[in-house]
Design a protein around this motif. Sequence first.
Motif, PDB file in Angstrom:
ATOM      1  N   ASP A  34       0.864  -1.186   0.000  1.00 35.09           N
ATOM      2  CA  ASP A  34       0.000   0.000   0.000  1.00 35.09           C
ATOM      3  C   ASP A  34       0.898   1.233   0.000  1.00 35.09           C
ATOM      4  O   ASP A  34       1.986   1.206   0.568  1.00 35.09           O
ATOM      5  CB  ASP A  34      -0.904   0.014   1.239  1.00 35.09           C
ATOM      6  CG  ASP A  34      -2.143   0.880   1.022  1.00 35.09           C
ATOM      7  OD1 ASP A  34      -3.240   0.309   0.913  1.00 35.09           O
ATOM      8  OD2 ASP A  34      -2.008   2.117   0.943  1.00 35.09           O
ATOM      9  N   ASN A  52     -19.634   0.201   9.891  1.00 35.35           N
ATOM     10  CA  ASN A  52     -20.833  -0.570   9.514  1.00 35.35           C
ATOM     11  C   ASN A  52     -20.332  -1.657   8.562  1.00 35.35           C
ATOM     12  O   ASN A  52     -20.333  -1.499   7.368  1.00 35.35           O
ATOM     13  CB  ASN A  52     -21.831   0.390   8.833  1.00 35.35           C
ATOM     14  CG  ASN A  52     -23.080  -0.279   8.352  1.00 35.35           C
ATOM     15  OD1 ASN A  52     -23.829   0.307   7.584  1.00 35.35           O
ATOM     16  ND2 ASN A  52     -23.327  -1.507   8.782  1.00 35.35           N
ATOM     17  N   ALA A 159      -6.477  -3.918  -5.844  1.00 35.20           N
ATOM     18  CA  ALA A 159      -7.493  -3.612  -4.810  1.00 35.20           C
ATOM     19  C   ALA A 159      -7.302  -2.173  -4.344  1.00 35.20           C
ATOM     20  O   ALA A 159      -7.295  -1.888  -3.151  1.00 35.20           O
ATOM     21  CB  ALA A 159      -7.343  -4.596  -3.646  1.00 35.20           C
ATOM     22  N   GLY A 169      -5.732   8.466   0.812  1.00 31.41           N
ATOM     23  CA  GLY A 169      -5.042   7.476  -0.023  1.00 31.41           C
ATOM     24  C   GLY A 169      -5.710   7.070  -1.313  1.00 31.41           C
ATOM     25  O   GLY A 169      -5.147   6.281  -2.076  1.00 31.41           O
ATOM     26  N   GLU A 366     -13.901  -1.798  -4.576  1.00 26.38           N
ATOM     27  CA  GLU A 366     -14.581  -0.624  -5.127  1.00 26.38           C
ATOM     28  C   GLU A 366     -14.082  -0.217  -6.510  1.00 26.38           C
ATOM     29  O   GLU A 366     -14.785   0.497  -7.237  1.00 26.38           O
ATOM     30  CB  GLU A 366     -14.396   0.534  -4.135  1.00 26.38           C
ATOM     31  CG  GLU A 366     -15.445   1.597  -4.248  1.00 26.38           C
ATOM     32  CD  GLU A 366     -15.196   2.734  -3.270  1.00 26.38           C
ATOM     33  OE1 GLU A 366     -15.019   2.463  -2.067  1.00 26.38           O
ATOM     34  OE2 GLU A 366     -15.164   3.887  -3.731  1.00 26.38           O
TER      35      GLU A 366
END
Length: 393
Positions: A34, A52, A159, A169, A366
């Motif tokens: 990352d 959540n 990812a 980020g 996403e």
Amino acid sequence: MTEKYDVIIIGAGAAGLMSAIEAGKRGRKVLLVDHSKKIGEKIRISGGGRCNFTNINTHPSKFISRNPKFIISALNQYTQNDFINLIKKHNIKFHEKKLGQLFCDESAQQIVDMLLLECQIANVTLKKEIIITDIDKQDNQYFITVSSDKYFCDSLIIATGGLSVPKIGASKFGYEIAKKFNLNIIETLPALVPLTFDEKILAMCQNLSGLSLETVVSFNKIFFEEGMLFTHRGLSGPSILQISSYWKSGDSIKINLSPKQDIFKLLGSKKNSNPKQDINIIISEILPKRLAYMICKDNDVRGNISELSNKLLKQLSNSINTWIISPTGSEGYRTAEVTLGGIDTNEISSKTMMSIKNPGLFFIGEVVDVTGHLGGYNFQWAWSSGFVAGQYA
Ligand SMILES: Cc1cc2nc3c(=O)[nH]c(=O)nc-3n(C[C@H](O)[C@H](O)[C@H](O)COP(=O)(O)OP(=O)(O)OC[C@H]3O[C@@H](n4cnc5c(N)ncnc54)[C@H](O)[C@@H]3O)c2cc1C
């Protein structure tokens, strides 16, 4: 220096961490990289710091994609109950807030810590603050270049997430890789985002800033019955965020400020039963006072209800039950929770999350053209798609 891994994953967010754990559990030699200093920052700040993390009502209908069927396989391979079991295994206490939304009792950091611990158990090598300068393929292997070092792998998992909240980020890196490997991208847009308005509505929102109420907000045939919040910048709150994922620029949205009551009918009966009652008082028994007064003022209605024509009462009722307004835009990626669009699902196998044109190259989370409704669905997509790639990478 060159190093060889079985699997390299770029992006240690929700989806990347999950895929690393799963690939590692299969005995694959995994490198997870990352560019950020802090891992899982979006998880940490999510859900107001309580994350959540899923929704017990997870179902393909809660997701938006050009190909709604694409989502089914991953959601079946790794369900909300699978993630709930993982949470339980780590003794993380949680509760349902509403509408099936599950939150940590204590802190979202517990989810980050759990995922990092699982990575450790699965022997995943995690490298932070990694700046990748190149990605390519050579002799059936992918490689990433980090300054003068090259890391090779059989399977490369992208990812890198969407474009929302760049200050923690988010980058367009995943889309650039997809383009490099000739994958189609569905136009990206901010979603689950507050909406903005022209001067007149904005002034109203500013006057009512901080006020929230239960509404039904709709666009075409799509509607959401949840809270709405007036802010200094426009409208927000769950019902607005939800509809923002469907709203098309230039179109209007419809807001019912009092979904439980037919206001025209109610005013008709008030006119008969209590003709001397002041209209402002009547409306402020239905809506929060500040909003009631503003609506009466905007419609230029005042005095006893008996003195008001039915035409005027209809107009007033419509501005409560059928308030039609045209957003001028949204607050954009700065505050959007997610990104609509992304890697075209026609380019990816729904069973494995692997690129059809590029064996060994996977896209998860996403960055793919899958966007969940508000309520834990986006994390569930990250867990499910991450799990799937972890089985096949
Ligand atoms: C404020 C906020 C609150 C949210 N709350 C919820 C919630 O409560 N429930 C829910 O379901 N969803 C929530 N979401 C949405 C959810 O966080 C995302 O859908 C989810 O994190 C997506 O997971 P991901 O792994 O695909 O991407 P991300 O979690 O965004 O992870 C992507 C990772 O890739 C890294 N990266 C990016 N570019 C590069 C690069 N060039 N090189 C290396 N690394 C890179 C990033 O640093 C990041 O760590 C929220 C989003 C926001 C912004």
